[in-house]
Design a protein around this motif. Structure first.
Motif, PDB file in Angstrom:
ATOM      1  N   LEU A 151      30.055  31.835  60.054  1.00 33.20           N
ATOM      2  CA  LEU A 151      30.859  32.527  59.048  1.00 33.20           C
ATOM      3  C   LEU A 151      30.372  32.146  57.648  1.00 33.20           C
ATOM      4  O   LEU A 151      29.812  31.073  57.444  1.00 33.20           O
ATOM      5  CB  LEU A 151      32.333  32.176  59.221  1.00 33.20           C
ATOM      6  CG  LEU A 151      32.922  32.415  60.615  1.00 33.20           C
ATOM      7  CD1 LEU A 151      34.437  32.222  60.583  1.00 33.20           C
ATOM      8  CD2 LEU A 151      32.565  33.793  61.152  1.00 33.20           C
ATOM      9  N   PRO A 152      30.618  33.005  56.654  1.00 28.95           N
ATOM     10  CA  PRO A 152      29.986  32.823  55.343  1.00 28.95           C
ATOM     11  C   PRO A 152      30.825  32.049  54.334  1.00 28.95           C
ATOM     12  O   PRO A 152      32.040  31.897  54.477  1.00 28.95           O
ATOM     13  CB  PRO A 152      29.817  34.266  54.859  1.00 28.95           C
ATOM     14  CG  PRO A 152      31.011  34.972  55.430  1.00 28.95           C
ATOM     15  CD  PRO A 152      31.244  34.336  56.786  1.00 28.95           C
ATOM     16  N   TYR A 153      30.124  31.587  53.306  1.00 28.67           N
ATOM     17  CA  TYR A 153      30.717  31.109  52.055  1.00 28.67           C
ATOM     18  C   TYR A 153      30.643  32.288  51.104  1.00 28.67           C
ATOM     19  O   TYR A 153      29.561  32.834  50.869  1.00 28.67           O
ATOM     20  CB  TYR A 153      29.914  29.918  51.544  1.00 28.67           C
ATOM     21  CG  TYR A 153      30.230  29.431  50.144  1.00 28.67           C
ATOM     22  CD1 TYR A 153      31.541  29.205  49.730  1.00 28.67           C
ATOM     23  CD2 TYR A 153      29.203  29.169  49.235  1.00 28.67           C
ATOM     24  CE1 TYR A 153      31.813  28.735  48.455  1.00 28.67           C
ATOM     25  CE2 TYR A 153      29.468  28.697  47.969  1.00 28.67           C
ATOM     26  CZ  TYR A 153      30.777  28.477  47.572  1.00 28.67           C
ATOM     27  OH  TYR A 153      31.044  28.020  46.305  1.00 28.67           O
ATOM     28  N   MET A 154      31.792  32.714  50.516  1.00 33.50           N
ATOM     29  CA  MET A 154      31.838  34.001  49.832  1.00 33.50           C
ATOM     30  C   MET A 154      32.472  33.945  48.444  1.00 33.50           C
ATOM     31  O   MET A 154      33.292  33.088  48.144  1.00 33.50           O
ATOM     32  CB  MET A 154      32.626  35.009  50.673  1.00 33.50           C
ATOM     33  CG  MET A 154      31.883  35.533  51.869  1.00 33.50           C
ATOM     34  SD  MET A 154      32.686  37.007  52.521  1.00 33.50           S
ATOM     35  CE  MET A 154      32.537  38.120  51.119  1.00 33.50           C
ATOM     36  N   SER A 155      32.068  34.920  47.639  1.00 41.06           N
ATOM     37  CA  SER A 155      32.706  35.173  46.350  1.00 41.06           C
ATOM     38  C   SER A 155      32.616  36.660  46.074  1.00 41.06           C
ATOM     39  O   SER A 155      31.580  37.285  46.317  1.00 41.06           O
ATOM     40  CB  SER A 155      32.002  34.401  45.230  1.00 41.06           C
ATOM     41  OG  SER A 155      32.455  34.836  43.955  1.00 41.06           O
ATOM     42  N   THR A 156      33.692  37.241  45.580  1.00 40.60           N
ATOM     43  CA  THR A 156      33.670  38.657  45.194  1.00 40.60           C
ATOM     44  C   THR A 156      33.533  38.822  43.687  1.00 40.60           C
ATOM     45  O   THR A 156      33.543  39.945  43.184  1.00 40.60           O
ATOM     46  CB  THR A 156      34.946  39.378  45.668  1.00 40.60           C
ATOM     47  OG1 THR A 156      36.101  38.693  45.157  1.00 40.60           O
ATOM     48  CG2 THR A 156      35.014  39.421  47.196  1.00 40.60           C
ATOM     49  N   ASP A 157      33.386  37.721  42.965  1.00 35.58           N
ATOM     50  CA  ASP A 157      33.255  37.741  41.508  1.00 35.58           C
ATOM     51  C   ASP A 157      31.786  37.481  41.137  1.00 35.58           C
ATOM     52  O   ASP A 157      31.299  36.368  41.310  1.00 35.58           O
ATOM     53  CB  ASP A 157      34.155  36.652  40.898  1.00 35.58           C
ATOM     54  CG  ASP A 157      34.066  36.576  39.378  1.00 35.58           C
ATOM     55  OD1 ASP A 157      33.393  37.435  38.775  1.00 35.58           O
ATOM     56  OD2 ASP A 157      34.668  35.653  38.802  1.00 35.58           O
ATOM     57  N   PRO A 158      31.065  38.497  40.625  1.00 36.82           N
ATOM     58  CA  PRO A 158      29.650  38.285  40.271  1.00 36.82           C
ATOM     59  C   PRO A 158      29.430  37.200  39.234  1.00 36.82           C
ATOM     60  O   PRO A 158      28.336  36.637  39.129  1.00 36.82           O
ATOM     61  CB  PRO A 158      29.215  39.650  39.720  1.00 36.82           C
ATOM     62  CG  PRO A 158      30.189  40.625  40.275  1.00 36.82           C
ATOM     63  CD  PRO A 158      31.487  39.878  40.372  1.00 36.82           C
ATOM     64  N   LEU A 159      30.487  36.877  38.466  1.00 39.10           N
ATOM     65  CA  LEU A 159      30.385  35.849  37.438  1.00 39.10           C
ATOM     66  C   LEU A 159      30.915  34.508  37.922  1.00 39.10           C
ATOM     67  O   LEU A 159      31.018  33.553  37.141  1.00 39.10           O
ATOM     68  CB  LEU A 159      31.167  36.278  36.185  1.00 39.10           C
ATOM     69  CG  LEU A 159      30.641  37.529  35.472  1.00 39.10           C
ATOM     70  CD1 LEU A 159      31.633  37.982  34.398  1.00 39.10           C
ATOM     71  CD2 LEU A 159      29.287  37.259  34.851  1.00 39.10           C
ATOM     72  N   THR A 342      25.338  31.357  54.548  1.00 44.45           N
ATOM     73  CA  THR A 342      25.592  31.999  55.844  1.00 44.45           C
ATOM     74  C   THR A 342      25.963  31.008  56.949  1.00 44.45           C
ATOM     75  O   THR A 342      26.219  31.431  58.074  1.00 44.45           O
ATOM     76  CB  THR A 342      24.352  32.795  56.296  1.00 44.45           C
ATOM     77  OG1 THR A 342      23.218  31.927  56.325  1.00 44.45           O
ATOM     78  CG2 THR A 342      24.074  33.963  55.360  1.00 44.45           C
ATOM     79  N   SER A 343      25.997  29.734  56.653  1.00 44.00           N
ATOM     80  CA  SER A 343      26.231  28.760  57.734  1.00 44.00           C
ATOM     81  C   SER A 343      27.443  27.877  57.460  1.00 44.00           C
ATOM     82  O   SER A 343      27.432  26.688  57.717  1.00 44.00           O
ATOM     83  CB  SER A 343      24.992  27.881  57.934  1.00 44.00           C
ATOM     84  OG  SER A 343      24.699  27.136  56.765  1.00 44.00           O
ATOM     85  N   ALA A 344      28.506  28.489  56.929  1.00 42.21           N
ATOM     86  CA  ALA A 344      29.665  27.699  56.511  1.00 42.21           C
ATOM     87  C   ALA A 344      30.522  27.208  57.674  1.00 42.21           C
ATOM     88  O   ALA A 344      31.141  26.151  57.591  1.00 42.21           O
ATOM     89  CB  ALA A 344      30.520  28.513  55.535  1.00 42.21           C
TER      90      ALA A 344
END
Length: 526
Positions: A151-159, A342-344
């Protein structure tokens, strides 16, 4: 005598029955415990962070879910992970551990890591929604064999979330010298020249530096320059992996492109004039650099946030998110994919079907808004309060922590330091407010200057990884040496450029490009 033997025999039978019943009871208890207990391996950050078993956040989450985690924390993870994989029994999962895409495919295909793609829609609905909203997420985490092993490490904020690099320029020096913030590479060179020649710190000494960081941190600066010269067509991760996508949708290697020659010529000119510190490649450690910043000697640095330069100096700098080339064009935000890792979270072969489903439910909470906030802010009245504007602000004991609010929060919650957690990152401006800081203000409209596309790391097969490993290591080493020699003037770039490219061909750049193009083609076709 016979009576005594009979009594003894009866006693033994009773004792045996009691032991048997006790054992059955113990086994039943163990099963109940096992059902609600998972074992996870994670990195050890105990130099700046309580052990996970003692962390306030994990204690609270255990109360919420009823799931107990047996944590094993490992220092020097990268050097020990292969040894851990050779154990007879693995943990149920790996949390926040680093594996390459190729390693995920390799160990997944060997049956060590469980495929999760069929279970995510039902047992990880928050992550499934993120994948539905942004199809590139599924592409980023799907291995070359079609399975999702992590499962991923994610952010939806480009900043946000450490995703984007910026230049940070000394705003006090700009004001003192009546200069405007530079918008392109020509203006940047002119401003840096005045920084190092006109005594903007006012101490009567020629001790001001232009671009200045601790040695070994030149890469962030060069990413900004590469973007200015047109290499940021596919985002930060692509540039960090040494390629860009040209106007014909063809993947190209950056370091043999003639635009890269222009980048190094530009940097060499800055270095020659003393606008890049002579310690750019060696001789300056982080603590000395921070101390020099506190003495107002730093004109420019590059990073994902201004706090890298130290709490006493960070407010002296303002961001440049978009830097154009000498023609005033090409500038774009140096940001990376929303899938920052990708390896969270990996579930191993040791977890049975029921435990696998439980673990997915357990971790999926942190891909929701509620779970994301909990992982970063904690709980109202305990780790944060809500201000008059409705924003979460850490409590005083965190804000006043001697090593700063970020590490202060890290004594209670997890997702504030180090990164690569199985989480959805909190929006960057909210993170700043929580630490008692003003959110960054941008004058260059970064969200309207996004790259044409923002690629994640490309997925490769095990065979491709084997072919790339030696080529890539040798190429990277040679490029690193060439960069220093070209920028510092030890090599004449006009005379040596063709020989440099010839050497990269000998190392195997053509094979590298062929493999990377195949990976990009697969990504596009998925």
């Amino acid at each position: 005598m016979k009576k005594s033997v009979k009594v003894l025999g009866t006693t033994l039978m009773v004792l045996t029955a009691a032991v048997t019943l006790a054992a059955c009871g113990s086994k039943s208890g163990a099963s109940k415990e096992d059902k609600n207990t998972i074992s996870l391996i994670s990195p050890d950050h105990s130099d700046v962070h309580p052990k996970n078993k003692d962390l306030w956040m994990w204690k609270q989450y255990q109360k919420k879910t009823g799931v107990t985690v047996n944590w094993e924390q490992v220092k020097d993870w990268d050097n020990k992970k292969q040894l851990i994989l050779s154990r007879k029994t693995l943990p149920d999962g790996f949390y926040q551990t680093g594996w390459s895409n190729e390693e995920l495919t390799k160990y997944g295909s060997q049956g060590l890591f469980k495929p999760l793609e069929k279970l995510i829609p039902k047992y990880a609905p928050n992550l499934a929604k993120l994948m539905e909203d942004d199809p590139s997420v599924a592409k980023a985490i799907t291995s070359s064999d079609g399975h999702i092993y992590s499962l991923p490490y994610m952010s939806t904020d480009p900043l946000g979330g450490g995703r984007n690099f910026k230049l940070y320029i000394n705003k006090n020096w700009l004001k003192k010298l009546n200069l405007k913030k530079p918008t392109n590479t020509t203006e940047l060179a002119n401003v840096l020249e005045q920084f190092v020649t006109k005594d903007p710190n006012g101490n009567g000494k020629a001790d001001e530096q232009g671009f200045y960081m601790d040695s070994g941190q030149f890469g962030a600066f060069e990413l900004m320059i590469k973007a200015a010269f047109g290499f940021n067509t596919a985002g930060r991760t692509a540039m960090e992996n040494n390629f860009y996508i040209d106007d014909n949708d063809q993947l190209q290697y950056i370091f043999t492109d003639d635009k890269m020659k222009q980048v190094w010529e530009y940097e060499a000119e800055l270095y020659k004039k003393g606008l890049i510190a002579k310690t750019a490649f060696s001789g300056m450690d982080y603590d000395k650099w921070v101390a020099d910043a506190a003495k107002d000697k730093v004109g420019l640095f590059a990073w994902v946030g201004s706090d890298f330069i130290g709490a006493s100096s960070m407010n002296n700098y303002e961001p440049i998110a978009i830097l154009n080339g000498p023609d005033g064009k090409n500038g774009s935000l140096v940001t990376q994919s929303g899938v920052m890792g990708t390896s969270a979270f990996i579930i191993t072969k040791e977890a049975d079907e029921a435990k696998t489903k439980k673990m997915l439910k357990w971790v999926d909470y942190f891909y929701s808004k509620e779970g994301s906030d909990f992982g970063y802010f904690g709980k109202e009245g305990v780790t944060y309060n809500v201000d008059k504007n409705g924003n979460k602000v850490y409590v005083k004991k965190i804000l006043d922590y001697p090593k700063g609010a970020q590490l202060g929060a890290y004594q209670y919650v997890d997702n504030v330091y180090a990164g690569f957690f199985p989480y959805l990152e909190v929006e960057e401006k909210l993170k700043s407010i929580s630490k008692g800081l003003q959110p960054e203000v941008f004058t260059d409209d970064p969200l309207n200057h996004m790259p044409k596309q923002v690629l994640p790391g490309l997925q490769g097969t095990v065979e491709e990884a084997n072919k790339l490993s030696t080529i890539q290591t040798d190429m990277n080493n040679y490029v690193d040496q060439a960069r220093v020699k070209f920028v510092t003037g030890k090599w004449d770039i006009d005379k040596q450029w063709d020989a440099y490219k010839t050497q990269l061909k000998k190392i195997g750049v053509d094979e590298w490009v062929k493999i990377r193009r195949a990976q990009y083609k697969r990504y596009e076709s998925e």
